[in-house]
Design a protein around this motif. Structure first.
Motif, short mmCIF file in Angstrom:
data_model
loop_
_atom_site.label_atom_id
_atom_site.label_comp_id
_atom_site.label_asym_id
_atom_site.label_seq_id
_atom_site.Cartn_x
_atom_site.Cartn_y
_atom_site.Cartn_z
N TYR A 58 5.24 1.26 -1.97
CA TYR A 58 4.49 2.46 -1.57
C TYR A 58 3.32 2.05 -0.69
N ALA A 59 2.94 2.97 0.19
CA ALA A 59 1.75 2.81 1.01
C ALA A 59 0.76 3.88 0.60
N GLY A 60 -0.49 3.56 0.69
CA GLY A 60 -1.52 4.52 0.34
C GLY A 60 -2.66 3.85 -0.40
N ILE A 61 -3.56 4.68 -0.89
CA ILE A 61 -4.76 4.19 -1.54
C ILE A 61 -4.48 3.72 -2.96
N SER A 62 -3.65 4.48 -3.69
CA SER A 62 -3.35 4.16 -5.09
C SER A 62 -2.09 4.92 -5.50
N LEU A 63 -1.67 4.73 -6.76
CA LEU A 63 -0.52 5.48 -7.28
C LEU A 63 -0.78 6.99 -7.22
N GLN A 64 -2.04 7.38 -7.35
CA GLN A 64 -2.38 8.80 -7.35
C GLN A 64 -2.65 9.34 -5.94
N SER A 65 -2.62 8.48 -4.94
CA SER A 65 -2.88 8.93 -3.57
C SER A 65 -1.97 8.18 -2.59
N PRO A 66 -0.65 8.36 -2.72
CA PRO A 66 0.28 7.64 -1.85
C PRO A 66 0.47 8.34 -0.50
N SER A 67 0.85 7.54 0.49
CA SER A 67 1.22 8.07 1.81
C SER A 67 2.73 8.15 1.95
N ALA A 68 3.44 7.21 1.32
CA ALA A 68 4.89 7.14 1.48
C ALA A 68 5.49 6.20 0.45
N VAL A 69 6.79 6.35 0.26
CA VAL A 69 7.58 5.44 -0.57
C VAL A 69 8.73 4.93 0.28
N LEU A 70 9.01 3.66 0.15
CA LEU A 70 10.03 2.98 0.94
C LEU A 70 11.08 2.41 0.01
N PHE A 71 12.36 2.62 0.31
CA PHE A 71 13.47 2.12 -0.49
C PHE A 71 14.29 1.15 0.35
N ASP A 72 14.36 -0.10 -0.09
CA ASP A 72 15.11 -1.14 0.60
C ASP A 72 16.30 -1.53 -0.28
N PRO A 73 17.54 -1.17 0.11
CA PRO A 73 18.71 -1.50 -0.73
C PRO A 73 18.82 -3.00 -0.98
N VAL A 137 12.67 -7.72 13.68
CA VAL A 137 12.34 -9.14 13.73
C VAL A 137 13.58 -9.92 14.14
N ASP A 138 14.70 -9.64 13.48
CA ASP A 138 16.01 -10.19 13.84
C ASP A 138 17.07 -9.22 13.32
N ALA A 139 18.33 -9.58 13.43
CA ALA A 139 19.41 -8.65 13.09
C ALA A 139 19.37 -8.19 11.63
N GLN A 140 18.74 -8.97 10.75
CA GLN A 140 18.70 -8.62 9.34
C GLN A 140 17.31 -8.24 8.83
N THR A 141 16.29 -8.31 9.67
CA THR A 141 14.93 -8.10 9.20
C THR A 141 14.18 -7.08 10.05
N MET A 142 13.50 -6.16 9.38
CA MET A 142 12.68 -5.18 10.08
C MET A 142 11.30 -5.14 9.44
N TRP A 143 10.26 -5.26 10.28
CA TRP A 143 8.87 -5.20 9.85
C TRP A 143 8.43 -3.74 9.83
N VAL A 144 7.68 -3.36 8.78
CA VAL A 144 7.23 -1.98 8.61
C VAL A 144 5.71 -1.96 8.58
N GLU A 145 5.11 -1.17 9.47
CA GLU A 145 3.65 -1.07 9.53
C GLU A 145 3.11 -0.30 8.33
N ASP A 146 1.86 -0.58 7.99
CA ASP A 146 1.19 0.08 6.87
C ASP A 146 0.84 1.53 7.22
N LEU A 147 0.84 2.38 6.22
CA LEU A 147 0.35 3.76 6.32
C LEU A 147 -0.75 3.89 5.27
N PRO A 148 -2.00 3.61 5.61
CA PRO A 148 -3.02 3.53 4.58
C PRO A 148 -3.43 4.84 3.94
#
Length: 163
Positions: A58-73, A137-148
């Motif tokens: 998750y991105a954000g300030i805390s569990l009580q103030s998230p910006s997003a949730v990310l699911f990586d299989p 980054v490469d065929a198997q890797t993707m970088w994800v920017e922060d959402l504070p």
């Protein structure tokens, strides 16, 4: 007539080269696929229920103030590398995060696919935000920017009637 064609050929070749270069630059970034209608879209509840099948952040300030949730299989050869996102290790924490995201009726979250080159699925993004910087980054890797910060409305209209 032959002279006009000869003069047009370099311009056509230049346009083809620039188009090809521009398209190759697009492969350097991932993209979010807008929420899809019909078909087989996983629901956020299904992703929560199958928590063990994903690396979750998750991105954000805390569990009580998230910006997003990310699911990586976990069961594929692709990996998301979120910068400054916090890994979620308990299903209960994921439920709390989703609950807080859904609590703000002004900014309802949506579920997006994260796609890489060739429209390969890298994961899912659940957030009120509809954009995210995703760099290949490469065929198997993707970088994800922060959402504070979660989306918020900065005041100025408290106690005032009308626009």
């Amino acid at each position: 007539m032959a002279i006009k064609i000869r003069r047009a050929v370099p311009g056509i070749l230049l346009a083809a080269v620039l188009t090809s270069a521009g398209c190759s630059l697009l492969d350097r970034y991932g993209r979010l696929s807008a929420p899809w209608f019909g078909g087989t879209q996983p629901l956020i509840s299904e992703l929560i229920d199958s928590f063990e099948k994903y690396r979750v952040f998750y991105a954000g300030i805390s569990l009580q103030s998230p910006s997003a949730v990310l699911f990586d299989p976990r069961d594929d050869d692709r990996i998301l590398t979120p910068e400054q996102w916090v890994e979620v290790t308990r299903k209960e924490d994921l439920r709390e995060l989703v609950g807080w995201l859904e609590a703000d009726l002004k900014y309802p979250p949506r579920l997006y696919k994260i796609l890489g080159p060739g429209d390969r699925l890298f994961g899912y993004f659940y957030s009120p935000w509809n954009s995210l910087l995703l760099r290949v980054v490469d065929a198997q890797t993707m970088w994800v920017e922060d959402l504070p910060l979660p989306p918020i409305e900065y005041g100025g209209n408290e106690g005032k009637a009308g626009p």
